[in-house]
Structure formats: structure tokens, C-alpha cells
Design an enzyme around this catalytic site. Structure first.
Site, PDB file in Angstrom:
ATOM      1  N   HIS A 173     -32.443  -5.149 -12.978  1.00  0.00           N
ATOM      2  CA  HIS A 173     -32.378  -6.611 -12.939  1.00  0.00           C
ATOM      3  C   HIS A 173     -32.605  -7.155 -11.531  1.00  0.00           C
ATOM      4  CE1 HIS A 173     -31.653 -10.239 -15.179  1.00  0.00           C
ATOM      5  NE2 HIS A 173     -30.807 -10.677 -14.266  1.00  0.00           N
TER       6      HIS A 173
ATOM      7  N   ARG B  83     -37.012  -9.310 -17.772  1.00  0.00           N
ATOM      8  CA  ARG B  83     -35.716  -8.675 -17.981  1.00  0.00           C
ATOM      9  C   ARG B  83     -35.980  -7.257 -18.464  1.00  0.00           C
ATOM     10  NH1 ARG B  83     -35.405 -13.869 -20.289  1.00  0.00           N
ATOM     11  NH2 ARG B  83     -33.843 -15.234 -19.299  1.00  0.00           N
TER      12      ARG B  83
ATOM     13  N   ARG C  99     -36.074  -8.280 -10.967  1.00  0.00           N
ATOM     14  CA  ARG C  99     -36.374  -9.617 -11.511  1.00  0.00           C
ATOM     15  C   ARG C  99     -35.941 -10.677 -10.505  1.00  0.00           C
ATOM     16  NH1 ARG C  99     -36.772 -13.074 -16.164  1.00  0.00           N
ATOM     17  NH2 ARG C  99     -34.985 -14.484 -16.374  1.00  0.00           N
TER      18      ARG C  99
ATOM     19  N   HIS D 280     -36.284 -19.733 -17.781  1.00  0.00           N
ATOM     20  CA  HIS D 280     -35.014 -20.460 -17.664  1.00  0.00           C
ATOM     21  C   HIS D 280     -35.115 -21.835 -18.316  1.00  0.00           C
ATOM     22  CE1 HIS D 280     -33.750 -17.979 -13.887  1.00  0.00           C
ATOM     23  NE2 HIS D 280     -33.417 -17.383 -15.016  1.00  0.00           N
TER      24      HIS D 280
ATOM     25  N   LYS E  26     -34.846 -14.775 -24.179  1.00  0.00           N
ATOM     26  CA  LYS E  26     -33.556 -15.212 -24.705  1.00  0.00           C
ATOM     27  C   LYS E  26     -33.723 -16.457 -25.564  1.00  0.00           C
ATOM     28  CE  LYS E  26     -30.359 -13.397 -21.225  1.00  0.00           C
ATOM     29  NZ  LYS E  26     -29.307 -13.758 -20.231  1.00  0.00           N
TER      30      LYS E  26
ATOM     31  N   TYR F   5     -30.619 -18.399  -9.024  1.00  0.00           N
ATOM     32  CA  TYR F   5     -31.108 -17.054  -9.322  1.00  0.00           C
ATOM     33  C   TYR F   5     -31.872 -16.456  -8.149  1.00  0.00           C
ATOM     34  CZ  TYR F   5     -32.320 -13.724 -13.062  1.00  0.00           C
ATOM     35  OH  TYR F   5     -32.418 -12.624 -13.881  1.00  0.00           O
TER      36      TYR F   5
END
Length: 305
Positions: A250, A159, A253, A276, A182, A285
Site C-alpha cells: 500500500h 490498491r 500507492r 477517491h 471500492k 493521502y
């Protein structure tokens, strides 16, 4: 078809792209073919050998006729846009080396892409981006910073926030980077030699002293680089080279995941690399071609064995 001066300038342009700009072989071949097609069309259009005078005199009518010819020859929109980018690049080179100026060529807008394009970029679009991102920056260290950052994002699937948080402490291992993603979830990601080498070159040129725990990517005033600043560089890139509107930090990615999948990587591995929590997130994604899915189905379904 071409006078001697044009032929010599083309050779110099090709060497410039290869040795100074370090363009990939893929882009070099594509650009060379695009320029060849353009000059052949100019020769036909003017019914005369192509000289510097004709190059300088290229007008709106010629440019639009050439683009229309590409469309009639069934070139897809991305290839037409890439061809226009190649011509603009050549004219930009002529401005620097031959003092030839033609504002008409640069005023031609690239054809618009479909609004329904997937979020991932094609491999060709990624190659064009990596080859040209260094052109945007008002100093050498910013140019190499832009390329190092973009290569890192695409090579490791980071990211933008993760990439901009990397410090010298993250770079001590030559094979892996530990990233805090995250939800404060740490993951270990391999990183390629090309990314390491570019970051090393960038740090050597960086005009600011950094502590080991400070983020390495800096803005022109020496502060931590912010995502909107880098994305503005990408906006310039995509507008000049006719790249998809969804191109952003992004999207590289997304492209990392999509290209791994298309080249045989399994979803579980990609899930780990992206950080993830659920596999369903990874599936949505990535951009997966129908052909890839069809091949996987035919190969893996037990009833076919």
C-alpha cells in the site's frame, strides 16, 4: 589502493547489476559510490592496498567504524542504510563468483529509521525496491511476478486488492486499464509500457494455464496470489536493504500519489486516478513537502501577481 583482482570483480559486479539485474542508473551510481567509499575506508583502516584477503577478513569493528564514519560525514540515515545494502550486495556477488564468504557483513543490521516517517516512500527508496524485488522468489517466474506486480502498483496507483484481481480481459487495451474499485466504482487508469512489458514476460513464464477471466497473479501452487503472501516478500526486501518499516504494497500507492503531486500533477487528477470520492481524502493521502506547498503558494496566490 585496490589490487587487480578486486578491480576486475567490481567491473563484473557493475555489469551484473546493469545487464542481468536491470538496476536503474540511479541505483547503479549510488551503489558504485557506496562501494568506493567503503573500499577507500578499508584502505585507510588497514593502511594497505585492498586485497581479497582484506575483503574476506572484514570484521565487526571495521564495519561499525565505517558506519560511524558515514554518520560523522553527515550522511542521512537512509543513505547509510543504502550504503550497507550496496556492500551486502557486493559480498553476495562475491559469494557466487569468487566463493568468498563473510557472514559478519550480512549480520550487520541497518540503522533504524524514524518512527515519524511519512507513509510514502522517497523516490530513491522506490528505485531500490523495484531494483531488488526480483531477488525474492524460489523460481524465475515468481521473481518476475513480484517485480511486475510491484511496478504495476506504483505505476498505476492501484490498491493491492485491485492489482491482484486483474485478469487478461483487463489487459486488452494497451493504454488503459478499467478497474473496479471500492464501492463498485469503476475508473480508467493509464498504464505504462514498463508495466505492460513485465506482465507480458511474467505471463510467458507462468507455468499455469489461465482462463481470460481468472486473476493473472498466482501463488506458487497456482492459486490466486493473496496480499499477505506478497507483503511477506516485501518484508524480506525492507529488512535486508534497510528500507522504512512502513514499506508495504500500500505504501507504493501512497508513493504514486505523492510523487505525482511533487512533480506537478494537480490534486483533482490524482483524486480520479486513486478513485477517491472526496478531494480531502486525496489531500491526506499524499505526502507533500513544505517546499512544494511553499512554491505553489507563492506562485498561485493572487496578491503576489
Amino acid at each position: 589502493m585496490l589490487d587487480t583482482q578486486i578491480q576486475e570483480l567490481i567491473i563484473k559486479w557493475q555489469k551484473y547489476l546493469s545487464l542481468q539485474k536491470n538496476y536503474s542508473n540511479h541505483t547503479l551510481i549510488s551503489y558504485n559510490n557506496d562501494l568506493k567509499h567503503f573500499l577507500e575506508f578499508m584502505n585507510y583502516y588497514n593502511s594497505d592496498i585492498v586485497t581479497m584477503d582484506y575483503i574476506k577478513a572484514a570484521d565487526i569493528r571495521l564495519m561499525r567504524s565505517w558506519l560511524a564514519k558515514r554518520k560523522c560525514d553527515n550522511f542521512v540515515t537512509s543513505s547509510i542504510a543504502r550504503g550497507l545494502s550496496a556492500i551486502k550486495n557486493f559480498y553476495k556477488f562475491l559469494e557466487k563468483t569468487a566463493e568468498l564468504h563473510n557472514h559478519v557483513v550480512f549480520s550487520i543490521k541497518s540503522p533504524k529509521k524514524s518512527k515519524l516517517l511519512p507513509k510514502a516512500l522517497s523516490e530513491e527508496e522506490v528505485n531500490i525496491s523495484l531494483d531488488h524485488i526480483e531477488e525474492y522468489g524460489n523460481s524465475q517466474w515468481i521473481e518476475i511476478r513480484n517485480k511486475a506486480l510491484l511496478v504495476l502498483i506504483y505505476a498505476s496507483g492501484l490498491r493491492i486488492s485491485e492489482a491482484l484481481s486483474i485478469t487478461k480481459l483487463h489487459l486488452q487495451n494497451l493504454e488503459f486499464i478499467k478497474i473496479m474499485g471500492k464501492g463498485s466504482k469503476e475508473r480508467v487508469i493509464p498504464w505504462l509500457a514498463i508495466a505492460r512489458n513485465l506482465i507480458t514476460e511474467y505471463l510467458e513464464k507462468l507455468p499455469y494455464e489461465l482462463k481470460d477471466d481468472e486473476p493473472i497473479f498466482r501463488g506458487k501452487q497456482g492459486k490466486k496470489l493473496q496480499p499477505p503472501v506478497f507483503n511477506r516478500e516485501l518484508i524480506k526486501l525492507k529488512r535486508f536493504y534497510g528500507l522504512p518499516e512502513h514499506l508495504s504494497a500500500h505504501s507504493f500507492r501512497h508513493s504514486f500519489a505523492s510523487h505525482l503531486l511533487e512533480n506537478g500533477a494537480d490534486l483533482r487528477s490524482i483524486q480520479e486516478l486513486l478513485g477517491h470520492k472526496s478531494l480531502s481524502t486525496t489531500q491526506s493521502y499524499t505526502k507533500t513537502s513544505i517546499k512544494h506547498l511553499e512554491t505553489a503558494y507563492v506562485t498561485a496566490h493572487p496578491i503576489k501577481k
